[in-house]
Structure formats: structure tokens, C-alpha cells
Design an enzyme around this catalytic site. Structure first.
Site, short mmCIF file in Angstrom:
data_model
loop_
_atom_site.label_atom_id
_atom_site.label_comp_id
_atom_site.label_asym_id
_atom_site.label_seq_id
_atom_site.Cartn_x
_atom_site.Cartn_y
_atom_site.Cartn_z
N GLY A 8 -9.21 4.27 -7.37
CA GLY A 8 -8.59 5.32 -6.58
C GLY A 8 -7.20 4.89 -6.13
O GLY A 8 -6.94 3.70 -5.96
N GLN A 60 0.67 4.80 -1.64
CA GLN A 60 0.59 3.42 -2.13
C GLN A 60 1.68 3.11 -3.16
O GLN A 60 1.95 1.95 -3.45
CB GLN A 60 -0.79 3.14 -2.73
CG GLN A 60 -1.89 3.10 -1.69
CD GLN A 60 -3.24 2.84 -2.30
OE1 GLN A 60 -3.91 3.75 -2.76
NE2 GLN A 60 -3.65 1.58 -2.34
N LEU A 74 -6.12 -1.63 -3.42
CA LEU A 74 -5.02 -2.15 -4.25
C LEU A 74 -3.84 -2.61 -3.38
O LEU A 74 -3.03 -3.41 -3.83
CB LEU A 74 -4.56 -1.07 -5.24
CG LEU A 74 -5.57 -0.73 -6.35
CD1 LEU A 74 -5.07 0.44 -7.17
CD2 LEU A 74 -5.84 -1.94 -7.23
NI NI Z 1 -6.96 1.64 -0.82
#
Ligand code: NI
Length: 174
Positions: free
Chosen positions: A46, A51, A95
Site C-alpha cells: 500500500g 509518501q 515504507l
Molecule cells: Ni505506511
């Protein structure tokens, strides 16, 4: 499609609240294509737009296993409209917080309203991994990270480990 750089904590951009998408156009679709490519190459299951530094309420996801056909999900302006009282625990990673994992408890089931890749209104009832994953990603859109659910002590420990690791990586690069 382009693989973008994924922001890592303590980058302050990760704490920004993302803005709703007003219109699902080609630019938004291109962004989602890049997000998916970035997520696959990381690899992760995901990714939220923030991000890669874009403060828009967009999430991509693919929960298929390695040997299965790829099944990408796109969530634009996802909204949590219902959550179960029952909870589920998963060991979560992110991540943007590399190599760190912690057991996090969240509502086991939830209902999400969103727009799909073509801007069509959709609704899903999620449970299991999907429910946890979408809640983790919606948190990103609000500037929340999974470590925020941990005790201050545990959170600091993860931050310290991460800083140390980043330093070590730098040393090798030099
Ligand atoms: Ni995350």
C-alpha cells in the site's frame, strides 16, 4: 510510469494532512500509475500519495501474493464511514519507516466510501488484511503513522534505531 522517491521519517511532509481530489483527470491517473509503480518496486502492498510528497487524498494498494495475478486497488478521497467494535492485530510496517515493525490493533472490519480510478463513486466493506491496510493508508492522509499508536518509549526506540541505521547506511555509501 515513473518510480518516485519515498519519503522517510522524520520528514515533516509525512505529517501534513492531505487535501481531497476535486476532479479525477489524466494528471491524477498518471499520479496513481506512478504511485503503483513506486509501490511495486519498493516493494510494498500500500502507498499513500503523501509518501511521495504529494498531499492529495489518494491511496494505491495491491494485496495479491507474489505468485498471484496483480490486482491493484485505487482509492481516491477514501472515507471511513463505519468500523467494527471488534479488533484485529497485525504486525505492521511502513515504507516510510523502513525495517521497523510493531503489532497494532485496529477495528477488524470497516466500510469505506471512495472514488475509483475513473472517478466513479464506490463503497466497500473490508475485513482482514484489506481493512487494516486501508486504515493504515487513511491514517497517512491525516498525517498519522503506525508508530503513533505505540507508547512513547517504544516510539522513541524505533526512531533511534532508524536514525542509527540511516547513519550506518551513509557510512557505507561514503
Ligand atoms: Ni505506511
Amino acid at each position: 510510469m515513473t518510480v518516485k522517491k519515498i519519503l522517510i521519517i522524520p520528514d515533516p511532509i509525512l505529517r501534513k494532512k492531505s487535501e481531497p481530489v476535486k476532479k479525477v483527470d489524466k494528471d491524477i491517473q498518471n499520479l496513481m500509475d506512478d504511485m503503483l509503480e513506486t509501490m511495486y518496486s519498493a516493494p510494498g502492498i500500500g502507498l499513500a500519495a503523501i509518501q511521495i510528497g504529494v498531499p492529495k487524498r489518494i491511496v494505491v494498494m495491491d494485496l495479491s501474493k507474489e505468485d498471484e495475478k496483480k490486482t491493484p486497488f485505487y482509492f481516491i478521497n477514501p472515507e471511513l464511514v463505519w468500523k467494527s467494535k471488534s479488533k484485529a492485530t497485525y504486525e505492521e510496517g511502513c515504507l516510510s519507516i523502513p525495517n521497523q515493525f510493531a503489532k497494532i490493533q485496529r477495528p477488524e472490519k470497516c466500510k469505506i466510501n471512495f472514488l475509483d480510478y475513473n472517478g466513479k463513486e464506490k463503497s466497500i466493506e473490508a475485513d482482514g488484511l484489506l481493512a487494516t491496510c486501508i486504515q493504515h493508508e487513511i491514517d497517512h492522509l491525516n498525517g498519522v503513522l503506525f508508530i503513533d499508536y505505540l507508547s512513547k518509549l517504544k516510539k522513541n526506540m524505533i526512531m533511534k534505531k532508524l536514525m542509527k541505521e540511516q547513519k550506518e547506511i551513509d557510512r557505507i555509501v561514503v
